[in-house]
Motif scaffolding. Structure first.
Motif, PDB file in Angstrom:
ATOM      1  N   ALA A 204      65.008 -29.999 -37.488  1.00 59.54           N
ATOM      2  CA  ALA A 204      66.569 -30.130 -36.957  1.00 59.54           C
ATOM      3  C   ALA A 204      67.358 -31.185 -37.723  1.00 59.54           C
ATOM      4  O   ALA A 204      68.522 -31.265 -38.067  1.00 59.54           O
ATOM      5  CB  ALA A 204      66.336 -30.458 -35.662  1.00 59.54           C
TER       6      ALA A 204
ATOM      7  N   ARG B 113      60.360 -19.832 -32.629  1.00 59.95           N
ATOM      8  CA  ARG B 113      59.002 -19.658 -32.985  1.00 59.95           C
ATOM      9  C   ARG B 113      58.444 -19.182 -31.538  1.00 59.95           C
ATOM     10  O   ARG B 113      56.991 -19.097 -31.498  1.00 59.95           O
ATOM     11  CB  ARG B 113      58.500 -20.894 -33.297  1.00 59.95           C
TER      12      ARG B 113
ATOM     13  N   ARG C 188      57.662 -26.886 -27.073  1.00 57.82           N
ATOM     14  CA  ARG C 188      59.027 -27.155 -27.565  1.00 57.82           C
ATOM     15  C   ARG C 188      59.894 -27.960 -26.674  1.00 57.82           C
ATOM     16  O   ARG C 188      59.600 -27.954 -25.483  1.00 57.82           O
ATOM     17  CB  ARG C 188      59.642 -25.876 -27.889  1.00 57.82           C
TER      18      ARG C 188
ATOM     19  N   ALA D   3      66.562 -28.710 -32.246  1.00 59.06           N
ATOM     20  CA  ALA D   3      65.121 -28.788 -32.229  1.00 59.06           C
ATOM     21  C   ALA D   3      64.698 -27.788 -31.314  1.00 59.06           C
ATOM     22  O   ALA D   3      63.760 -26.894 -31.254  1.00 59.06           O
ATOM     23  CB  ALA D   3      64.532 -30.001 -31.796  1.00 59.06           C
TER      24      ALA D   3
ATOM     25  N   ARG E 156      57.575 -31.487 -35.062  1.00 59.24           N
ATOM     26  CA  ARG E 156      57.900 -30.784 -36.146  1.00 59.24           C
ATOM     27  C   ARG E 156      59.331 -29.936 -36.025  1.00 59.24           C
ATOM     28  O   ARG E 156      60.015 -29.971 -36.879  1.00 59.24           O
ATOM     29  CB  ARG E 156      56.939 -29.643 -36.334  1.00 59.24           C
ATOM     30  N   ASP E 157      59.581 -29.667 -34.678  1.00 58.43           N
ATOM     31  CA  ASP E 157      60.930 -28.924 -34.526  1.00 58.43           C
ATOM     32  C   ASP E 157      62.148 -30.153 -34.781  1.00 58.43           C
ATOM     33  O   ASP E 157      63.277 -29.765 -35.501  1.00 58.43           O
ATOM     34  CB  ASP E 157      61.199 -28.643 -33.123  1.00 58.43           C
ATOM     35  N   ARG E 158      61.896 -31.367 -34.256  1.00 59.75           N
ATOM     36  CA  ARG E 158      62.963 -32.299 -34.749  1.00 59.75           C
ATOM     37  C   ARG E 158      63.116 -32.722 -35.931  1.00 59.75           C
ATOM     38  O   ARG E 158      64.100 -32.992 -36.596  1.00 59.75           O
ATOM     39  CB  ARG E 158      62.612 -33.613 -33.718  1.00 59.75           C
TER      40      ARG E 158
ATOM     41  N   VAL F 248      65.087 -24.300 -32.677  1.00 54.67           N
ATOM     42  CA  VAL F 248      64.126 -24.065 -33.638  1.00 54.67           C
ATOM     43  C   VAL F 248      62.825 -23.567 -32.743  1.00 54.67           C
ATOM     44  O   VAL F 248      62.027 -22.547 -33.191  1.00 54.67           O
ATOM     45  CB  VAL F 248      63.560 -25.065 -34.501  1.00 54.67           C
ATOM     46  N   GLY F 249      62.438 -24.442 -31.677  1.00 54.29           N
ATOM     47  CA  GLY F 249      61.366 -24.054 -30.707  1.00 54.29           C
ATOM     48  C   GLY F 249      61.470 -22.789 -30.237  1.00 54.29           C
ATOM     49  O   GLY F 249      60.457 -21.861 -30.225  1.00 54.29           O
TER      50      GLY F 249
END
Length: 439
Positions: free
Chosen positions: A261, A61, A72, A54, A256-258, A57-58
Protein backbone atom coordinates in the motif's frame (compact mmCIF):
# COMPACT_ATOMS: atom_id res chain seq x y z
CA UNK A 1 23.02 4.18 34.39
CA UNK A 2 26.80 4.09 33.87
CA UNK A 3 26.47 5.70 30.44
CA UNK A 4 24.28 8.47 31.82
CA UNK A 5 26.71 9.07 34.68
CA UNK A 6 29.61 9.28 32.22
CA UNK A 7 27.78 11.85 30.13
CA UNK A 8 27.05 14.00 33.14
CA UNK A 9 30.52 13.84 34.68
CA UNK A 10 32.69 14.05 31.54
CA UNK A 11 33.40 17.62 30.60
CA UNK A 12 32.39 18.55 27.08
CA UNK A 13 35.11 19.71 24.71
CA UNK A 14 35.16 23.16 23.17
CA UNK A 15 34.27 21.66 19.80
CA UNK A 16 31.20 19.92 21.28
CA UNK A 17 30.07 23.25 22.71
CA UNK A 18 30.54 24.93 19.33
CA UNK A 19 28.57 22.18 17.58
CA UNK A 20 25.74 22.37 20.10
CA UNK A 21 25.49 26.14 19.72
CA UNK A 22 25.60 25.88 15.92
CA UNK A 23 22.91 23.19 15.81
CA UNK A 24 20.73 25.31 18.07
CA UNK A 25 21.27 28.20 15.67
CA UNK A 26 20.28 26.07 12.66
CA UNK A 27 17.11 24.85 14.41
CA UNK A 28 16.10 28.20 15.89
CA UNK A 29 14.06 29.53 12.97
CA UNK A 30 10.23 29.58 13.02
CA UNK A 31 10.15 28.13 9.49
CA UNK A 32 12.22 25.15 10.67
CA UNK A 33 9.80 24.28 13.48
CA UNK A 34 6.72 24.89 11.36
CA UNK A 35 7.96 22.60 8.61
CA UNK A 36 9.00 19.96 11.15
CA UNK A 37 5.47 19.83 12.55
CA UNK A 38 3.73 20.20 9.20
CA UNK A 39 6.01 17.81 7.31
CA UNK A 40 5.86 15.06 9.94
CA UNK A 41 2.13 15.62 10.45
CA UNK A 42 1.42 15.52 6.70
CA UNK A 43 3.36 12.27 6.36
CA UNK A 44 1.49 10.68 9.25
CA UNK A 45 -1.81 11.91 7.82
CA UNK A 46 -1.22 9.56 4.88
CA UNK A 47 -1.37 6.51 7.12
CA UNK A 48 -5.20 6.19 7.08
CA UNK A 49 -4.97 6.01 3.28
CA UNK A 50 -2.27 3.34 3.64
CA UNK A 51 -4.56 1.44 6.05
CA UNK A 52 -7.46 1.55 3.59
CA UNK A 53 -5.28 0.43 0.68
CA UNK A 54 -3.76 -2.34 2.81
CA UNK A 55 -7.25 -3.57 3.70
CA UNK A 56 -8.09 -3.61 0.00
CA UNK A 57 -4.96 -5.62 -0.79
CA UNK A 58 -5.90 -8.12 1.92
CA UNK A 59 -9.42 -8.44 0.54
CA UNK A 60 -8.04 -9.16 -2.93
CA UNK A 61 -5.99 -12.07 -1.59
CA UNK A 62 -9.06 -13.39 0.26
CA UNK A 63 -7.67 -13.12 3.79
CA UNK A 64 -9.81 -12.74 6.89
CA UNK A 65 -9.55 -9.86 9.37
CA UNK A 66 -7.33 -10.67 12.35
CA UNK A 67 -3.89 -10.56 13.91
CA UNK A 68 -2.31 -13.67 12.41
CA UNK A 69 0.59 -13.70 9.96
CA UNK A 70 -1.79 -14.50 7.09
CA UNK A 71 -4.65 -12.25 8.20
CA UNK A 72 -5.49 -8.78 6.89
CA UNK A 73 -6.43 -5.35 8.18
CA UNK A 74 -10.01 -4.08 8.18
CA UNK A 75 -11.39 -0.92 6.61
CA UNK A 76 -12.31 0.29 10.11
CA UNK A 77 -8.62 0.65 10.97
CA UNK A 78 -8.19 3.81 8.89
CA UNK A 79 -11.03 5.48 10.82
CA UNK A 80 -9.69 4.16 14.11
CA UNK A 81 -6.27 5.65 13.36
CA UNK A 82 -7.73 9.09 12.66
CA UNK A 83 -9.87 9.11 15.81
CA UNK A 84 -6.97 7.86 17.92
CA UNK A 85 -4.57 10.40 16.39
CA UNK A 86 -6.96 13.29 17.00
CA UNK A 87 -7.96 11.96 20.42
CA UNK A 88 -4.32 11.94 21.42
CA UNK A 89 -3.88 15.65 20.72
CA UNK A 90 -4.29 16.69 24.34
CA UNK A 91 -2.03 13.90 25.59
CA UNK A 92 0.52 14.83 22.93
CA UNK A 93 0.48 18.48 23.96
CA UNK A 94 1.01 17.50 27.60
CA UNK A 95 3.91 15.19 26.79
CA UNK A 96 5.49 17.81 24.55
CA UNK A 97 5.13 20.46 27.25
CA UNK A 98 6.76 18.28 29.91
CA UNK A 99 9.52 17.26 27.49
CA UNK A 100 10.33 20.92 26.93
CA UNK A 101 10.33 21.68 30.67
CA UNK A 102 12.58 18.73 31.48
CA UNK A 103 15.17 20.17 29.11
CA UNK A 104 16.13 16.85 27.54
CA UNK A 105 17.23 17.16 23.91
CA UNK A 106 16.90 14.13 21.66
CA UNK A 107 15.20 13.03 18.47
CA UNK A 108 16.07 15.04 15.38
CA UNK A 109 18.54 17.19 17.32
CA UNK A 110 20.79 14.09 17.56
CA UNK A 111 22.42 15.51 20.67
CA UNK A 112 24.90 13.35 22.56
CA UNK A 113 24.81 15.40 25.74
CA UNK A 114 24.39 18.92 27.04
CA UNK A 115 27.68 20.57 26.16
CA UNK A 116 27.34 24.26 27.07
CA UNK A 117 27.15 24.65 30.85
CA UNK A 118 25.14 27.02 33.00
CA UNK A 119 22.35 29.43 32.24
CA UNK A 120 23.82 30.27 28.85
CA UNK A 121 23.54 26.63 27.81
CA UNK A 122 19.90 26.46 28.91
CA UNK A 123 19.02 29.49 26.79
CA UNK A 124 21.00 28.33 23.76
CA UNK A 125 19.37 24.88 23.88
CA UNK A 126 15.82 26.25 23.71
CA UNK A 127 15.47 25.47 19.96
CA UNK A 128 16.76 21.93 20.58
CA UNK A 129 14.28 21.46 23.42
CA UNK A 130 11.48 22.77 21.21
CA UNK A 131 12.37 20.26 18.48
CA UNK A 132 12.39 17.44 21.03
CA UNK A 133 9.03 18.60 22.40
CA UNK A 134 7.52 18.67 18.90
CA UNK A 135 8.73 15.14 18.19
CA UNK A 136 7.37 13.96 21.54
CA UNK A 137 3.97 15.50 20.82
CA UNK A 138 3.71 14.05 17.30
CA UNK A 139 4.96 10.65 18.47
CA UNK A 140 2.41 10.52 21.29
CA UNK A 141 -0.42 11.34 18.92
CA UNK A 142 0.69 8.68 16.45
CA UNK A 143 1.09 6.13 19.24
CA UNK A 144 -2.52 6.68 20.27
CA UNK A 145 -3.64 6.21 16.68
CA UNK A 146 -1.60 3.04 16.26
CA UNK A 147 -2.91 1.62 19.54
CA UNK A 148 -6.52 2.16 18.45
CA UNK A 149 -5.74 0.54 15.11
CA UNK A 150 -4.25 -2.51 16.81
CA UNK A 151 -7.16 -2.63 19.26
CA UNK A 152 -9.67 -2.75 16.41
CA UNK A 153 -7.73 -5.56 14.76
CA UNK A 154 -7.61 -7.51 18.02
CA UNK A 155 -11.36 -7.06 18.55
CA UNK A 156 -11.99 -8.46 15.07
CA UNK A 157 -9.75 -11.45 15.78
CA UNK A 158 -11.92 -12.18 18.85
CA UNK A 159 -14.92 -12.46 16.52
CA UNK A 160 -16.64 -9.36 17.89
CA UNK A 161 -19.00 -7.53 15.56
CA UNK A 162 -18.07 -3.88 14.87
CA UNK A 163 -21.75 -2.93 15.22
CA UNK A 164 -21.99 -4.08 18.85
CA UNK A 165 -21.34 -2.30 22.11
CA UNK A 166 -18.99 -5.11 23.12
CA UNK A 167 -16.73 -4.28 20.20
CA UNK A 168 -16.48 -0.60 21.20
CA UNK A 169 -15.91 -1.44 24.86
CA UNK A 170 -13.24 -4.01 24.02
CA UNK A 171 -11.47 -1.53 21.74
CA UNK A 172 -11.52 1.22 24.36
CA UNK A 173 -10.20 -1.17 26.98
CA UNK A 174 -7.29 -2.32 24.79
CA UNK A 175 -6.35 1.29 24.02
CA UNK A 176 -6.14 2.10 27.74
CA UNK A 177 -4.69 -1.31 28.73
CA UNK A 178 -2.65 -2.49 25.72
CA UNK A 179 -0.73 -5.73 25.75
CA UNK A 180 3.06 -5.59 25.88
CA UNK A 181 3.21 -6.52 22.19
CA UNK A 182 0.77 -3.75 21.24
CA UNK A 183 2.73 -1.16 23.22
CA UNK A 184 6.01 -2.22 21.63
CA UNK A 185 4.53 -2.12 18.13
CA UNK A 186 2.94 1.29 18.65
CA UNK A 187 6.14 2.74 20.11
CA UNK A 188 8.24 1.34 17.26
CA UNK A 189 5.89 2.69 14.60
CA UNK A 190 5.76 6.14 16.24
CA UNK A 191 9.55 6.26 16.28
CA UNK A 192 9.62 5.37 12.60
CA UNK A 193 6.95 7.89 11.64
CA UNK A 194 8.81 10.73 13.37
CA UNK A 195 12.05 9.77 11.52
CA UNK A 196 13.82 8.85 14.76
CA UNK A 197 14.31 5.14 14.10
CA UNK A 198 17.70 3.81 15.25
CA UNK A 199 20.40 3.67 12.62
CA UNK A 200 21.60 0.43 11.11
CA UNK A 201 25.19 -0.74 11.12
CA UNK A 202 26.27 1.45 8.19
CA UNK A 203 24.46 4.48 9.57
CA UNK A 204 26.08 4.08 12.99
CA UNK A 205 29.48 3.77 11.35
CA UNK A 206 28.87 6.99 9.41
CA UNK A 207 27.78 8.76 12.60
CA UNK A 208 30.87 7.53 14.43
CA UNK A 209 33.10 8.65 11.55
CA UNK A 210 31.57 12.15 11.48
CA UNK A 211 31.93 12.56 15.25
CA UNK A 212 35.48 11.19 15.34
CA UNK A 213 36.76 13.55 12.65
CA UNK A 214 34.64 16.54 13.75
CA UNK A 215 32.75 16.73 10.46
CA UNK A 216 29.51 17.99 11.98
CA UNK A 217 29.99 21.26 10.07
CA UNK A 218 29.46 19.23 6.91
CA UNK A 219 26.83 16.78 8.21
CA UNK A 220 25.18 18.20 11.33
CA UNK A 221 22.37 15.64 11.09
CA UNK A 222 22.64 12.00 10.06
CA UNK A 223 19.84 9.85 11.48
CA UNK A 224 17.00 12.08 10.29
CA UNK A 225 18.06 12.34 6.62
CA UNK A 226 18.75 8.60 6.46
CA UNK A 227 15.28 7.82 7.84
CA UNK A 228 13.64 10.34 5.51
CA UNK A 229 15.48 8.83 2.55
CA UNK A 230 14.26 5.36 3.57
CA UNK A 231 10.65 6.51 3.77
CA UNK A 232 10.87 8.23 0.38
CA UNK A 233 12.32 5.09 -1.17
CA UNK A 234 9.67 2.86 0.44
CA UNK A 235 7.00 4.93 -1.29
CA UNK A 236 8.71 4.84 -4.69
CA UNK A 237 9.28 2.11 -7.29
CA UNK A 238 12.73 1.68 -5.69
CA UNK A 239 11.13 0.23 -2.52
CA UNK A 240 12.69 -3.26 -2.98
CA UNK A 241 16.11 -1.71 -2.30
CA UNK A 242 15.10 -0.95 1.32
CA UNK A 243 15.78 -3.80 3.74
CA UNK A 244 12.84 -2.89 6.00
CA UNK A 245 10.44 -3.00 3.04
CA UNK A 246 11.72 -6.42 1.98
CA UNK A 247 11.38 -7.65 5.58
CA UNK A 248 7.75 -6.50 5.66
CA UNK A 249 7.06 -8.35 2.41
CA UNK A 250 8.67 -11.48 3.81
CA UNK A 251 6.65 -11.21 7.03
CA UNK A 252 3.39 -11.44 5.14
CA UNK A 253 -0.08 -10.61 6.40
CA UNK A 254 -0.83 -7.00 7.35
CA UNK A 255 2.86 -6.03 7.19
CA UNK A 256 3.09 -7.11 3.55
CA UNK A 257 -0.21 -5.45 2.67
CA UNK A 258 0.96 -2.16 4.21
CA UNK A 259 4.28 -2.32 2.35
CA UNK A 260 2.43 -2.78 -0.94
CA UNK A 261 0.00 0.00 0.00
CA UNK A 262 2.87 2.41 0.77
CA UNK A 263 4.40 1.72 -2.64
CA UNK A 264 1.03 2.15 -4.38
CA UNK A 265 0.22 5.40 -2.59
CA UNK A 266 3.67 6.86 -3.20
CA UNK A 267 3.51 5.92 -6.89
CA UNK A 268 0.11 7.59 -7.14
CA UNK A 269 1.49 10.79 -5.57
CA UNK A 270 4.38 10.75 -8.03
CA UNK A 271 2.01 10.25 -10.97
CA UNK A 272 -0.18 13.19 -9.96
CA UNK A 273 2.91 15.35 -9.38
CA UNK A 274 4.26 14.53 -12.82
CA UNK A 275 0.93 15.43 -14.41
CA UNK A 276 0.97 18.87 -12.77
CA UNK A 277 4.66 19.25 -13.63
CA UNK A 278 3.87 18.75 -17.32
CA UNK A 279 1.29 21.54 -16.99
CA UNK A 280 3.87 23.85 -15.40
CA UNK A 281 2.07 23.90 -12.04
CA UNK A 282 4.80 22.06 -10.13
CA UNK A 283 8.51 22.65 -10.60
CA UNK A 284 11.60 20.55 -9.96
CA UNK A 285 15.24 21.59 -10.08
CA UNK A 286 14.80 23.13 -13.53
CA UNK A 287 16.53 22.11 -16.74
CA UNK A 288 17.65 18.49 -16.12
CA UNK A 289 20.61 18.69 -18.50
CA UNK A 290 23.37 20.82 -16.91
CA UNK A 291 24.72 21.52 -20.40
CA UNK A 292 21.69 23.63 -21.21
CA UNK A 293 21.01 27.11 -19.93
CA UNK A 294 18.26 27.37 -17.33
CA UNK A 295 16.52 30.39 -18.78
CA UNK A 296 13.11 31.04 -17.26
CA UNK A 297 10.88 33.85 -18.39
CA UNK A 298 9.34 35.77 -15.53
CA UNK A 299 9.36 34.66 -11.89
CA UNK A 300 10.08 30.97 -11.33
CA UNK A 301 10.98 28.98 -8.23
CA UNK A 302 12.50 25.47 -7.97
CA UNK A 303 10.75 22.68 -6.08
CA UNK A 304 7.56 24.66 -5.70
CA UNK A 305 3.87 24.45 -6.60
CA UNK A 306 1.89 27.10 -8.48
CA UNK A 307 -1.78 26.73 -7.48
CA UNK A 308 -2.64 30.26 -8.65
CA UNK A 309 -0.12 33.01 -9.42
CA UNK A 310 2.33 32.50 -6.52
CA UNK A 311 4.95 29.81 -6.10
CA UNK A 312 4.89 27.88 -2.80
CA UNK A 313 7.93 25.80 -1.87
CA UNK A 314 7.19 22.18 -1.00
CA UNK A 315 10.77 20.96 -0.60
CA UNK A 316 10.86 21.39 3.18
CA UNK A 317 7.78 19.21 3.73
CA UNK A 318 9.70 15.96 4.20
CA UNK A 319 9.53 13.26 3.05
CA UNK A 320 6.69 14.17 0.69
CA UNK A 321 8.75 17.08 -0.61
CA UNK A 322 11.53 14.78 -1.81
CA UNK A 323 9.02 12.34 -3.34
CA UNK A 324 7.31 15.17 -5.22
CA UNK A 325 10.68 16.64 -6.20
CA UNK A 326 11.78 13.34 -7.68
CA UNK A 327 8.57 13.11 -9.72
CA UNK A 328 8.88 16.72 -10.88
CA UNK A 329 12.48 16.15 -11.96
CA UNK A 330 11.52 12.99 -13.83
CA UNK A 331 8.82 14.99 -15.61
CA UNK A 332 11.46 17.57 -16.48
CA UNK A 333 13.68 14.87 -17.94
CA UNK A 334 10.86 13.53 -20.08
CA UNK A 335 9.70 16.97 -21.15
CA UNK A 336 13.15 18.04 -22.37
CA UNK A 337 14.09 14.78 -24.04
CA UNK A 338 14.54 14.78 -27.84
CA UNK A 339 15.30 11.98 -30.26
CA UNK A 340 18.91 13.12 -30.47
CA UNK A 341 19.23 12.84 -26.68
CA UNK A 342 18.04 9.26 -26.42
CA UNK A 343 21.54 8.13 -25.48
CA UNK A 344 21.48 10.50 -22.49
CA UNK A 345 18.48 8.88 -20.80
CA UNK A 346 20.46 7.04 -18.06
CA UNK A 347 22.53 10.13 -17.32
CA UNK A 348 19.52 12.45 -17.18
CA UNK A 349 17.53 10.05 -14.97
CA UNK A 350 20.51 9.88 -12.63
CA UNK A 351 20.65 13.68 -12.52
CA UNK A 352 16.93 13.91 -11.78
CA UNK A 353 17.21 11.41 -8.90
CA UNK A 354 20.34 13.10 -7.53
CA UNK A 355 18.69 16.52 -7.65
CA UNK A 356 15.66 15.38 -5.69
CA UNK A 357 17.62 13.48 -3.03
CA UNK A 358 20.59 15.79 -2.48
CA UNK A 359 18.34 18.84 -2.29
CA UNK A 360 16.84 17.55 0.96
CA UNK A 361 17.26 20.26 3.58
CA UNK A 362 19.15 17.84 5.86
CA UNK A 363 21.56 16.77 3.07
CA UNK A 364 22.45 20.13 1.58
CA UNK A 365 25.56 20.47 3.76
CA UNK A 366 27.38 17.49 2.28
CA UNK A 367 26.03 18.30 -1.19
CA UNK A 368 27.51 21.79 -1.03
CA UNK A 369 30.87 20.41 0.16
CA UNK A 370 31.03 17.89 -2.70
CA UNK A 371 30.10 20.57 -5.24
CA UNK A 372 32.71 22.95 -3.85
CA UNK A 373 35.40 20.25 -4.03
CA UNK A 374 34.49 19.11 -7.55
CA UNK A 375 34.04 22.59 -9.06
CA UNK A 376 35.71 25.06 -6.65
CA UNK A 377 35.59 28.05 -8.99
CA UNK A 378 31.86 27.64 -9.56
CA UNK A 379 30.59 26.41 -6.19
CA UNK A 380 33.40 27.36 -3.80
CA UNK A 381 32.35 30.99 -3.22
CA UNK A 382 28.73 29.96 -2.74
CA UNK A 383 29.71 27.35 -0.15
CA UNK A 384 31.81 29.89 1.76
CA UNK A 385 28.89 32.32 1.71
CA UNK A 386 26.49 29.69 3.06
CA UNK A 387 28.85 28.76 5.90
CA UNK A 388 29.26 32.43 6.82
CA UNK A 389 25.50 33.00 6.70
CA UNK A 390 24.90 30.01 9.00
CA UNK A 391 26.64 31.91 11.77
CA UNK A 392 23.54 34.12 11.99
CA UNK A 393 20.87 32.19 13.95
CA UNK A 394 17.89 31.17 11.82
CA UNK A 395 15.54 32.83 14.26
CA UNK A 396 17.00 36.10 12.93
CA UNK A 397 17.82 35.07 9.37
CA UNK A 398 14.49 33.46 8.52
CA UNK A 399 12.44 36.33 9.91
CA UNK A 400 14.64 38.83 8.07
CA UNK A 401 14.19 36.99 4.77
CA UNK A 402 10.43 36.60 5.21
CA UNK A 403 9.97 40.30 5.96
CA UNK A 404 11.74 41.37 2.75
CA UNK A 405 9.64 41.17 -0.43
CA UNK A 406 12.72 41.01 -2.72
CA UNK A 407 15.50 38.53 -3.42
CA UNK A 408 18.88 40.20 -2.86
CA UNK A 409 22.21 39.99 -4.68
CA UNK A 410 24.85 38.24 -2.56
CA UNK A 411 28.42 38.28 -3.93
CA UNK A 412 30.60 37.84 -0.83
CA UNK A 413 30.71 36.24 2.61
CA UNK A 414 30.07 39.63 4.24
CA UNK A 415 27.02 40.20 2.07
CA UNK A 416 25.78 36.68 2.87
CA UNK A 417 25.79 37.60 6.56
CA UNK A 418 24.33 41.02 5.79
CA UNK A 419 21.42 39.41 3.93
CA UNK A 420 20.30 37.74 7.18
CA UNK A 421 20.38 40.83 9.41
CA UNK A 422 17.41 43.22 9.70
CA UNK A 423 18.17 46.65 8.30
CA UNK A 424 21.41 45.51 6.69
CA UNK A 425 19.62 43.27 4.16
CA UNK A 426 17.76 46.19 2.59
CA UNK A 427 21.09 47.82 1.69
CA UNK A 428 21.84 45.00 -0.79
CA UNK A 429 20.79 45.38 -4.42
CA UNK A 430 17.74 43.31 -5.43
CA UNK A 431 18.08 40.59 -8.04
CA UNK A 432 16.41 41.39 -11.35
CA UNK A 433 14.71 39.18 -13.92
CA UNK A 434 15.26 39.22 -17.66
CA UNK A 435 13.03 42.27 -17.98
CA UNK A 436 15.02 44.18 -15.38
CA UNK A 437 12.28 43.99 -12.75
CA UNK A 438 13.17 43.19 -9.12
CA UNK A 439 12.57 39.54 -8.26
Amino acid sequence: GTFKFAKETTKATTWEQIVEGWKASLLSGPVTHTTNLFGTGAFQALRPAVDALAAGVGMLRGAKVGTGATDRASMQESIARMTGWLGGTIDGAKVGYHTFLEGEVSGKTESFRQAIPGRAGELIRIPLRMMSAEDAMISTMYTRGELRTLAVRQAFSENLSPLTREFAERTDYLVEHPTAEMSATASSEATRMSFNAPLGEKGRYLQLFVNKWNLQWMMPFIRTPINIFKEVTRMSPAAPFVAEWRAAIAEGGVARDRAIAELALGSAIMTVTMAYAFEGRISGAGEPDPGKKRAKAGVWQPYSALPDDTWFEYQRIQPLGTLMGLAADLAGVWDHLTEEEADKIPKMLAIAFANAVTNQTFLQGITNVVNAMSEPQRFGPRFAQQMAASMVPNVIGQITTMSDPHVREVNSMIEAVQARIPGAREQLLPKRDWLGEPV
